[in-house]
Motif scaffolding. Structure first.
Motif, PDB file in Angstrom:
ATOM      1  N   ASP A   1     -24.796  43.046 -58.321  1.00 23.48           N
ATOM      2  CA  ASP A   1     -23.733  44.010 -58.022  1.00 23.48           C
ATOM      3  C   ASP A   1     -23.312  44.056 -56.566  1.00 23.48           C
ATOM      4  N   HIS A   2     -23.736  43.080 -55.758  1.00 27.95           N
ATOM      5  CA  HIS A   2     -23.266  42.986 -54.377  1.00 27.95           C
ATOM      6  C   HIS A   2     -22.724  41.573 -54.147  1.00 27.95           C
ATOM      7  N   LEU A   3     -21.505  41.501 -53.662  1.00 34.14           N
ATOM      8  CA  LEU A   3     -20.823  40.213 -53.515  1.00 34.14           C
ATOM      9  C   LEU A   3     -20.285  40.067 -52.100  1.00 34.14           C
ATOM     10  N   THR A   4     -20.571  38.921 -51.479  1.00 35.03           N
ATOM     11  CA  THR A   4     -19.990  38.576 -50.180  1.00 35.03           C
ATOM     12  C   THR A   4     -18.968  37.462 -50.381  1.00 35.03           C
ATOM     13  N   VAL A   5     -17.779  37.661 -49.822  1.00 35.85           N
ATOM     14  CA  VAL A   5     -16.692  36.693 -49.945  1.00 35.85           C
ATOM     15  C   VAL A   5     -16.281  36.235 -48.553  1.00 35.85           C
ATOM     16  N   TYR A   6     -16.481  34.951 -48.260  1.00 33.44           N
ATOM     17  CA  TYR A   6     -15.952  34.331 -47.050  1.00 33.44           C
ATOM     18  C   TYR A   6     -14.623  33.692 -47.459  1.00 33.44           C
ATOM     19  N   ILE A   7     -13.553  34.076 -46.807  1.00 31.36           N
ATOM     20  CA  ILE A   7     -12.238  33.664 -47.310  1.00 31.36           C
ATOM     21  C   ILE A   7     -11.236  33.548 -46.176  1.00 31.36           C
ATOM     22  N   SER A   8     -10.327  32.611 -46.324  1.00 25.80           N
ATOM     23  CA  SER A   8      -9.184  32.496 -45.426  1.00 25.80           C
ATOM     24  C   SER A   8      -8.120  33.459 -45.932  1.00 25.80           C
TER      25      SER A   8
ATOM     26  N   GLU B   1     -10.623  45.187 -52.044  1.00 25.83           N
ATOM     27  CA  GLU B   1     -10.191  46.072 -53.119  1.00 25.83           C
ATOM     28  C   GLU B   1      -9.927  45.300 -54.410  1.00 25.83           C
ATOM     29  N   SER B   2      -9.230  44.170 -54.318  1.00 20.98           N
ATOM     30  CA  SER B   2      -8.879  43.399 -55.513  1.00 20.98           C
ATOM     31  C   SER B   2     -10.111  42.809 -56.182  1.00 20.98           C
ATOM     32  N   VAL B   3     -11.004  42.244 -55.400  1.00 20.02           N
ATOM     33  CA  VAL B   3     -12.202  41.634 -55.966  1.00 20.02           C
ATOM     34  C   VAL B   3     -13.097  42.698 -56.597  1.00 20.02           C
ATOM     35  N   ALA B   4     -13.243  43.833 -55.932  1.00 19.19           N
ATOM     36  CA  ALA B   4     -14.039  44.921 -56.500  1.00 19.19           C
ATOM     37  C   ALA B   4     -13.455  45.373 -57.833  1.00 19.19           C
ATOM     38  N   GLY B   5     -12.130  45.483 -57.911  1.00 18.54           N
ATOM     39  CA  GLY B   5     -11.501  45.881 -59.157  1.00 18.54           C
ATOM     40  C   GLY B   5     -11.691  44.849 -60.250  1.00 18.54           C
ATOM     41  N   HIS B   6     -11.601  43.570 -59.893  1.00 21.51           N
ATOM     42  CA  HIS B   6     -11.738  42.497 -60.879  1.00 21.51           C
ATOM     43  C   HIS B   6     -13.117  42.503 -61.522  1.00 21.51           C
ATOM     44  N   PHE B   7     -14.142  42.752 -60.707  1.00 21.43           N
ATOM     45  CA  PHE B   7     -15.519  42.714 -61.213  1.00 21.43           C
ATOM     46  C   PHE B   7     -16.097  44.107 -61.485  1.00 21.43           C
TER      47      PHE B   7
ATOM     48  N   LEU C   1     -16.680  46.699 -59.542  1.00 20.56           N
ATOM     49  CA  LEU C   1     -17.705  47.044 -58.568  1.00 20.56           C
ATOM     50  C   LEU C   1     -17.204  48.146 -57.649  1.00 20.56           C
ATOM     51  N   PRO C   2     -18.104  48.969 -57.102  1.00 18.82           N
ATOM     52  CA  PRO C   2     -17.687  49.849 -56.012  1.00 18.82           C
ATOM     53  C   PRO C   2     -17.210  48.995 -54.838  1.00 18.82           C
ATOM     54  N   GLU C   3     -16.168  49.420 -54.156  1.00 19.21           N
ATOM     55  CA  GLU C   3     -15.626  48.606 -53.068  1.00 19.21           C
ATOM     56  C   GLU C   3     -16.657  48.356 -51.967  1.00 19.21           C
ATOM     57  N   ASP C   4     -17.545  49.315 -51.730  1.00 21.66           N
ATOM     58  CA  ASP C   4     -18.568  49.119 -50.702  1.00 21.66           C
ATOM     59  C   ASP C   4     -19.578  48.043 -51.078  1.00 21.66           C
ATOM     60  N   ASN C   5     -19.553  47.593 -52.327  1.00 14.52           N
ATOM     61  CA  ASN C   5     -20.459  46.523 -52.748  1.00 14.52           C
ATOM     62  C   ASN C   5     -19.869  45.137 -52.508  1.00 14.52           C
ATOM     63  N   VAL C   6     -18.651  45.093 -52.004  1.00 20.47           N
ATOM     64  CA  VAL C   6     -17.993  43.814 -51.712  1.00 20.47           C
ATOM     65  C   VAL C   6     -17.795  43.699 -50.206  1.00 20.47           C
TER      66      VAL C   6
ATOM     67  N   GLY D   1     -13.037  40.681 -38.243  1.00 22.33           N
ATOM     68  CA  GLY D   1     -13.190  39.703 -39.312  1.00 22.33           C
ATOM     69  C   GLY D   1     -14.262  39.975 -40.337  1.00 22.33           C
ATOM     70  N   ASP D   2     -14.814  41.204 -40.401  1.00 21.79           N
ATOM     71  CA  ASP D   2     -15.914  41.463 -41.324  1.00 21.79           C
ATOM     72  C   ASP D   2     -15.823  42.906 -41.805  1.00 21.79           C
ATOM     73  N   SER D   3     -15.588  43.086 -43.099  1.00 21.73           N
ATOM     74  CA  SER D   3     -15.422  44.446 -43.629  1.00 21.73           C
ATOM     75  C   SER D   3     -16.691  45.270 -43.529  1.00 21.73           C
ATOM     76  N   ALA D   4     -17.852  44.626 -43.352  1.00 23.90           N
ATOM     77  CA  ALA D   4     -19.114  45.360 -43.230  1.00 23.90           C
ATOM     78  C   ALA D   4     -19.437  45.711 -41.789  1.00 23.90           C
TER      79      ALA D   4
END
Length: 753
Positions: A207-214, A223-229, A231-236, A498-501
């Motif tokens: 339930d925790h996902l890290t996305v490295y992305i351009s 927000e989009s990835v959390a909604g797709h899976f 998940l709470p947004e804080d878990n992405v 560059g890092d939401s966390a």
């Protein structure tokens, strides 16, 4: 004391209402003109990192145990997968997982060439690609819809037609002394970012996902990835420290991110999914083609009486209706205006935002129409535009927060006055001319955006915010803003992004919104830190706080005392000063827009149809300029991109099957350094007195908006040919020249009789 208020926010011409918490002690704007740091040229702080190859892009991410994904994409514009056998692919060397059409966003009914059907994860990219070739697919090829006018007739639209009208258009045409009617067409063009679309996804547990992305929008991907899976947004967590271009194509996560995340979840290992260059030309988005059927009516003195436009956008299978009619509605003071815009849903790859979407295309049509009107009225094109200058928003009567378009016209005069001199340079088959075009676009940005400023014992400053620098130099501008507010050298400021966390929420880098959205938050945070420093200094030096200020790395007292900043911050030892800031609301009841004009000089070989752009002068009003060096770079980049759009770039389809013919950079003709003309940049650099604590608007998109129209109008000035279709290839130029010769013969014949 904090207040909760509602304000309007605009990105890419789409408006939303936004609740925002603002502080009562709003900062006054700095005086106009250059400060100690802001308004002065600054080299990019990360320039050497990028040049030395030290900057880590998503393409550089290598995680332990990382797998590589390859995606099977439809070779047809419209088809159905009757059967998909994955057994041989699953047994191939190195393969760890295979996904089929039952997993979103994969599909067994691909509606365009390049739609994803299946995906494979393997130890190496070569193994993944080899496994794709083992997938056995039974296809049913279906008839695609490719004609945008036919889509409109069938009612196959992505959304309802947009209809806007003010005044009485038919009465306006009845009052006109002159009416000009013309059809303009623009082509589909591709972003072709240097760094292709890609993502690396890694799960921690289930339930925790890290996305490295351009990406151009860290928080939007979150927000989009959390909604797709689910998940709470804080878990992405989303990370993008460096990025190799996007131009609007990387505003969301897209299918490659979801595919990587699904494969990572299935295998328990990190997975990278990166588009190839061919896939970029198929599935990464595009600026859609348009058909524009336009009419303008005017009195003999040039006053516009009516504007009417039908705009058909070849939007593709998905996307949104970019407002091609926006310039017609917004640029000139005309009481009677009607536009209807259609988003044709076709079996072609999806449209995406592309550097001023809609307005680049719509400005080409409108500004060429204005020059054709000027020719018919025998009126100077610059004077025609002056006579129809709008002092307020003609759509809803709102005043502009600021507008310096008349000053842009004034500064354009020396470039425009060279027409006779340029024409005199015509030689043999080479004819030369000068053309111009006006620009209107958005760029006011809006809340929410937040920043922190951290000051350590060594007096060095770190700006912390989870924004992204998409290659435009935004991070350097943020450092300049913080340095100016704190009265320290820019070299003493570092920007962490560059890092939401590891930072607070930041806005999207699209719609020319990064500086006007993020800059005010950074200044507010720096001001908060400065206030705390002065409070401490007042206690330490037994002074009243009101007599102290920060200047040149010192704490300065109005009574003549001065102390190094380090003398105070050293008292902190392991402590820190933490300033926080947020972006406030946009001005109530005002329209925030950018304006400008470009003047182009061209040479045309009337025998071969070759067009050379020799010089472009770009004069733009974007409020306060933070970094003139970076701003000039933005202007140059926008114009160069506009050159490609005007002269050479075009995605070509087989008209019967919808197959994309231009899948490589050999076939898709981007401009090279040999095509770049002399570019003169002139920025008005007057703060918008009503917009935030900076008065800055965005500059990412305005430079590309008028380029095609200015070049086309220069071609008309040189040759008398009306260019109404992009790109202006040699074939198109020769066609326009033939039509011009035929019109001249008809006029001669009519006068003879």
């Amino acid at each position: 004391m904090a207040r909760l208020i509602k304000t309007e926010k605009e990105v890419e011409g789409r408006y939303t209402e936004q609740w925002v918490v603002v502080e009562e002690d709003v900062l006054e704007q700095w005086p106009a003109g250059p400060g100690d740091t802001v308004g002065r040229p600054a080299q990019r702080q990360d320039g050497l990192q990028r040049a030395r190859g030290e900057a880590q892009y998503t393409a550089d991410i290598q995680l332990p145990g990382m797998l590589h994904a390859a995606v099977l994409r439809s070779p047809f514009a419209r088809a159905r997968v009757r059967e998909l056998d994955t057994r041989m692919a699953a047994k191939a060397p190195g393969v760890r997982a295979v996904l089929g059409p039952d997993i979103d966003p994969l599909t067994d009914e691909p509606p365009y060439q390049g739609a994803p059907i299946a995906a494979v994860a393997a130890d190496t990219l070569e193994q993944a690609r080899a496994a794709l070739r083992l997938l056995e697919v039974e296809w049913e090829q279906l008839e695609p819809l490719l004609d945008p006018d036919e889509a409109v007739r069938r009612g196959q639209l992505l959304e309802d037609a947009s209809r806007e009208e003010r005044g009485d258009v038919e009465r306006g045409f009845a009052e006109a002394d002159v009416i000009v009617e013309a059809e303009y067409r623009t082509q589909t063009v591709l972003h072709n970012s240097m760094e292709t679309h890609q993502a690396v996804c890694q799960w921690e547990g289930r339930d925790h996902l890290t996305v490295y992305i351009s990406t151009q929008f860290i928080w939007g991907v979150r927000e989009s990835v959390a909604g797709h899976f689910d998940l709470p947004e804080d878990n992405v967590r989303v990370v993008c420290r460096f990025m190799g271009g996007g131009f609007g194509s990387k505003n969301g996560p897209d299918d490659h991110t979801y595919i990587a995340a699904e494969l990572a979840r299935k295998t328990g290992r990190p997975v990278k999914c990166a588009l190839t260059r061919r896939e970029e030309n198929l599935a990464a988005g595009n600026r859609n083609a348009t058909i524009q059927r336009l009419r303008v009516g005017a009195r003999s003195d040039g006053t516009l009486t009516a504007l009417d436009g039908e705009f058909v956008n070849s939007t593709g299978w998905s996307g949104w209706l970019a407002s091609t009619g926006g310039p017609m509605r917004m640029l000139y003071a005309c009481e009677n205006v009607r536009t209807v815009e259609y988003a044709a849903k076709l079996n072609t790859p999806p449209m995406k935002a592309f550097r001023a979407p809609g307005f680049v295309e719509g400005t080409f049509g409108l500004e060429c129409l204005m020059d054709e009107l000027a020719a018919k009225l025998d009126l100077d094109p610059l004077e025609l535009r002056r006579r129809n200058h709008s002092d307020h928003d003609a759509m809803d009567e709102r005043p502009f927060s600021s507008k310096k378009l008349l000053e842009c016209y004034r500064r354009a005069e020396p470039h425009w006055a060279k027409r006779e001199q340029v024409r005199a340079g015509s030689d043999g088959t080479w004819k030369r001319g000068v053309g111009l075009a006006s620009q209107v676009w958005y760029g006011g940005g809006g809340p929410p955006s937040y920043a922190w400023v951290r000051v350590g014992a060594d007096a060095r400053v770190t700006v912390v915010t989870a924004m992204q620098d998409i290659g435009t130099g935004s991070a350097t501008a943020m450092a300049q803003i913080a340095a100016e507010e704190l009265g320290i050298p820019i070299d003493d400021v570092e920007v962490s992004l560059g890092d939401s966390a590891r930072g607070p929420y930041a806005s999207i880098s699209a719609g020319s919104s990064t500086i006007p959205s993020m800059g005010p938050a950074v200044r507010s945070a720096a001001a908060d830190a400065a206030r705390q420093i002065l409070e401490i200094a007042a206690q330490r030096y037994d002074r009243e706080e009101r007599v102290l200020s920060l200047e040149n790395g010192q704490i300065v007292s109005a009574d003549g005392g001065a102390w190094p900043l380090e003398e105070i911050t050293a008292l902190l030892e392991s402590g820190q000063i933490l300033g926080k800031g947020s972006r406030g609301p946009n001005p109530t009841g005002m329209r925030v827009l950018t304006f400008g004009v470009q003047v182009a000089e061209v040479a045309v070989d009337v025998e071969t149809g070759e067009v050379r752009v020799e010089r472009i002068a770009a004069i733009h009003d974007v409020g306060r300029v933070i970094n003139p060096l970076g701003a000039s770079s933005q202007v140059e980049g926008g114009i160069i991109q506009g050159l490609g759009h005007t002269l050479s770039e075009e995605r070509l389809l087989d008209p019967s099957t919808g197959t994309i013919l231009t899948q490589t950079l050999d076939a898709y003709k981007l401009p090279t350094i040999a095509d770049v003309p002399e570019i003169v940049t002139d920025l008005i650099d007057v703060p918008d007195a009503h917009l935030t604590n900076l008065g800055s608007k965005g500059l990412g998109e305005p430079p590309i908006v008028p380029t095609a129209a200015a070049i086309a109008n220069a071609i008309r000035d040189a040759t008398g040919a009306d260019v109404r279709s992009l790109p202006i290839s040699r074939d198109e130029m020769l066609r326009a020249l033939r039509e011009a010769r035929e019109r001249r013969r008809e006029r001669v014949g009519a006068s003879a009789t």
